[in-house]
Design a protein around this motif. Structure first.
Motif, mmCIF file in Angstrom:
data_model
loop_
_atom_site.group_PDB
_atom_site.id
_atom_site.type_symbol
_atom_site.label_atom_id
_atom_site.label_comp_id
_atom_site.label_asym_id
_atom_site.label_seq_id
_atom_site.Cartn_x
_atom_site.Cartn_y
_atom_site.Cartn_z
ATOM 1 N N THR A 240 0.944 -1.009 0.180
ATOM 2 C CA THR A 240 -0.302 -0.025 0.530
ATOM 3 C C THR A 240 0.685 1.533 -0.257
ATOM 4 O OG1 THR A 240 -1.467 -1.224 1.440
ATOM 5 C CG2 THR A 240 -1.732 1.417 1.001
ATOM 6 N N THR A 242 1.677 5.090 0.839
ATOM 7 C CA THR A 242 0.636 5.638 1.426
ATOM 8 C C THR A 242 0.878 6.985 2.049
ATOM 9 O OG1 THR A 242 3.078 5.678 3.213
ATOM 10 C CG2 THR A 242 1.020 3.681 3.473
ATOM 11 N N SER A 477 -3.166 5.124 3.781
ATOM 12 C CA SER A 477 -3.347 4.878 1.969
ATOM 13 C C SER A 477 -3.087 6.185 1.677
ATOM 14 C CB SER A 477 -4.421 4.250 1.518
ATOM 15 O OG SER A 477 -5.283 4.755 0.965
ATOM 16 N N LEU A 478 -2.071 7.125 0.735
ATOM 17 C CA LEU A 478 -2.639 7.559 -0.397
ATOM 18 C C LEU A 478 -3.956 7.994 -0.947
ATOM 19 C CD1 LEU A 478 -0.939 9.894 -0.902
ATOM 20 C CD2 LEU A 478 0.084 8.902 -2.870
ATOM 21 N N GLU A 479 -4.692 6.073 -1.518
ATOM 22 C CA GLU A 479 -5.256 6.159 -2.146
ATOM 23 C C GLU A 479 -6.824 7.791 -1.610
ATOM 24 O OE1 GLU A 479 -8.141 2.899 -5.066
ATOM 25 O OE2 GLU A 479 -6.426 3.152 -3.801
ATOM 26 N N TYR A 480 -6.934 6.968 -0.595
ATOM 27 C CA TYR A 480 -7.476 7.224 0.444
ATOM 28 C C TYR A 480 -7.948 8.663 0.037
ATOM 29 C CZ TYR A 480 -11.556 8.135 3.735
ATOM 30 O OH TYR A 480 -12.778 8.491 4.282
ATOM 31 N N LYS A 481 -6.227 9.364 0.834
ATOM 32 C CA LYS A 481 -6.351 10.729 0.700
ATOM 33 C C LYS A 481 -6.908 11.428 -0.381
ATOM 34 C CE LYS A 481 -2.678 14.094 1.094
ATOM 35 N NZ LYS A 481 -1.096 14.658 1.717
ATOM 36 N N GLU A 482 -6.435 10.878 -1.347
ATOM 37 C CA GLU A 482 -6.810 11.437 -2.655
ATOM 38 C C GLU A 482 -8.102 12.056 -3.088
ATOM 39 O OE1 GLU A 482 -4.312 8.774 -5.395
ATOM 40 O OE2 GLU A 482 -2.656 10.692 -4.941
ATOM 41 N N ASN A 483 -9.074 10.421 -2.003
ATOM 42 C CA ASN A 483 -10.061 10.031 -2.053
ATOM 43 C C ASN A 483 -11.113 11.024 -1.401
ATOM 44 O OD1 ASN A 483 -10.538 8.893 -4.743
ATOM 45 N ND2 ASN A 483 -10.746 6.496 -3.103
#
Length: 583
Positions: A240, A242, A477-483
């Protein structure tokens, strides 16, 4: 009467230590959760996380997804083997917090005493100062969650000294379990680094390796790796990406780096604030100059380089320099390129060792004063040592500082009594307002739906068993930050401050206001100039958001398709909470 006075004089240190302990216990236990506990990086962070682990029964589980930031793996939270964390598994949260504080004092006093007995052949002569130093070091206003890790530094030094001078297997066993009261990211990494450097240096100096030290390196590393297996699993085996990879800690120029080094030397850093600048710093600088001028006058130049006082002072300077250099981006990039698992790792934490070093220097000054008094049979030197040690203790207790919960609890309660009016700050009970949120959950028939907070820390929802899309966590996760950024994009477009704050760091994924004011300040009388909420409601619902808890009635609720489910107050809470449902 004379015998009574003589006994008081003889056991002055025990009276002082016992009196302070009983005073603090009386305050924290007598007032209970009406005590004023530091919020920043404390009540808004680790305490809600630990409470969440208990409410969800997840302290010892594997593969659990916890209801914060839309769902985060259990491995991203603290180890179940860390003794401080275990307190929260078995005690109510407030009492676990207070127990952790007193446990840190106990660990400090035991650790300091063991180390002093090992180093000082005439330990009994200095016992009063050793015990007072143990007490003083244990009550320093450092990061509460890792208070045990701070307090136990002298213990690991003691264990390594014993291993260095012998190979008794019990010390290797104790060293293996040392991580139970330590923490790898804050101390373990650096302890291992210093241990390796010392082992190599000792090998070169003596032209043969010390077998005990050679064995101690893997023993301690394996202890950390096994007892903090969750952290190592996340660092080494998770694929993942982050938020650590996107954090920008700044790039200071040489002048700014010098200023940061100076600030670290004078004030330390937020999590390791130790109040040393008020008494210890001027005393250490004065003694350093005085003693080294004497060495020069006497032409004892070798003593300048061999005096342990000078060496420990240089260690403090070294840690402060590393603290400043951390903010030099090319150096951070180089380390990340050479050691990818350390990307985003805050290696400036060497400065966390400085509190122990500052107060060790104080102890050396007091010891040398005491020794001079013994040699010259002059009691004024001994009295000076007593005076300085008591003065340093009083400075730590009564000077306001981050995490000085005893001071603030006393101050705000005395203020209320004298002024006969309430204070704006929130005590522990008011901050979390359990009764209010229990009332709300019962009324809306809450059943684990995801929510977010506006106007207060989302950790308050987490503490009260409410699942959150927002939250505060140093690694997710970086993905959740972007979302999540899509949700708060309208606010970030209006506030350059919060845009930079979130994009360059992101550990606080909050619903920010559309202006630069702090909208989650923990105070009773929080007001905002704008009652609109700036979010993308569709992005909020796409993440699974169902409820929104707000301290303010939202003017644009209809435009966001948010319907008011209820407005709630409770007599013992300072909050007026508006609960909205995403239509």
């Amino acid at each position: 009467m004379k015998k009574f006075v003589n006994k008081i004089c003889k056991y002055w240190y025990l009276i002082l230590i016992t009196g302070l302990l009983f005073s603090q216990a009386a305050v924290f236990l007598g007032l209970g959760d009406k005590s004023y506990i530091t919020v920043h990086d404390n009540l808004d962070l680790f305490i809600p996380h630990l409470r969440m682990l208990k409410l969800s029964g997840s302290f010892f589980t594997q593969g659990e997804i916890l209801p914060i930031l839309g769902g985060v793996t259990r491995n991203d939270f603290g180890s179940e083997f860390y003794l401080y964390n275990l307190l929260f598994a078995f005690l109510p949260a407030y009492y676990a917090y207070i127990a952790g504080y007193f446990l840190s004092i106990a660990v400090s006093m035991v650790s300091v005493s063991l180390l002093a007995k090992d180093i000082l052949p005439d330990y009994r002569t200095y016992k009063p100062f050793v015990l007072l130093f143990g007490m003083l070091y244990g009550i320093l206003p450092v990061f509460p969650t890792y208070g045990l890790a701070f307090a136990s530094i002298p213990l690991v030094v003691f264990l390594l000294r014993k291993i260095y001078h012998g190979k008794n297997v019990c010390y290797f066993i104790l060293l293996f379990f040392y991580p139970v009261i330590s923490y790898f990211s804050y101390f373990g990494f650096f302890i291992l680094g210093y241990l390796v450097l010392f082992t190599i240096g000792d090998w070169i100096r003596k032209k043969k390796p010390n077998t005990g030290l050679l064995i101690s390196v893997p023993v301690l590393f394996i202890g950390y790796a096994l007892l903090e297996y969750r952290l190592f699993s996340s660092m080494l085996f998770s694929d993942t990406v982050t938020i650590r990879s996107a954090m920008d800690m700044g790039d200071l120029n040489l002048t700014e780096i010098a200023g940061t080094i100076w600030d670290g030397f004078i004030n330390s850093t937020f999590h390791a604030g130790d109040s040393h600048k008020y008494v210890v710093l001027p005393l250490v600088i004065f003694y350093l100059l005085f003693q080294n001028v004497l060495y020069i006058k006497r032409k004892e130049f070798k003593k300048i380089t061999s005096d342990i006082f000078n060496l420990l002072f240089l260690f403090i300077v070294f840690n402060s320099v590393i603290y400043g250099l951390y903010y030099f981006k090319p150096l951070r990039d180089l380390i990340a390129a050479l050691l990818p698992p350390l990307e985003g790792f805050q290696y400036y934490r060497t400065i966390f060792f400085n509190p122990f070093l500052w107060y060790t220097l104080l102890f050396l000054i007091i010891k040398r004063l005491y020794d001079k008094g013994l040699r010259t049979e002059t009691k004024r030197y001994q009295r000076a040592g007593i005076f300085l040690s008591v003065l340093a203790l009083l400075a730590v207790v009564f000077v306001p500082a981050n995490y000085n919960d005893f001071y603030y609890t006393c101050y705000y309660n005395v203020y209320r009594f004298v002024k006969q009016k309430p204070v704006d700050m929130l005590n522990y009970h008011e901050f979390y307002s359990e009764d209010l949120f229990t009332l709300i959950k019962d009324d809306i028939d809450y059943n684990g739906e995801y929510a977010a907070a506006y106007g207060f820390h989302p950790g308050i929802l987490t503490y009260n068993g409410i699942s959150t899309l927002d939250g505060y966590l140093g690694m997710y996760s970086l993905e959740y930050k972007e979302n999540f950024r899509k949700v708060i994009a309208p606010a970030l477009e209006k506030s350059a401050y919060y845009q930079s704050y979130f994009d360059t760091w992101g550990a606080r994924a909050y619903l920010f206001p559309g202006f630069d004011q702090n909208s989650y300040l923990p105070s009773k009388n929080l007001t905002l100039p704008d009652s609109n909420l700036y979010i993308d409601a569709e992005a909020f619902k796409a993440l699974g958001g169902v409820y929104l808890f707000s301290r303010f009635e939202l003017s644009n609720a209809d435009a966001l398709a948010l319907s008011l489910a209820g407005a709630y107050t409770e007599e013992n809470s300072p909050y007026h909470i508006y609960v909205y449902h995403a239509d």
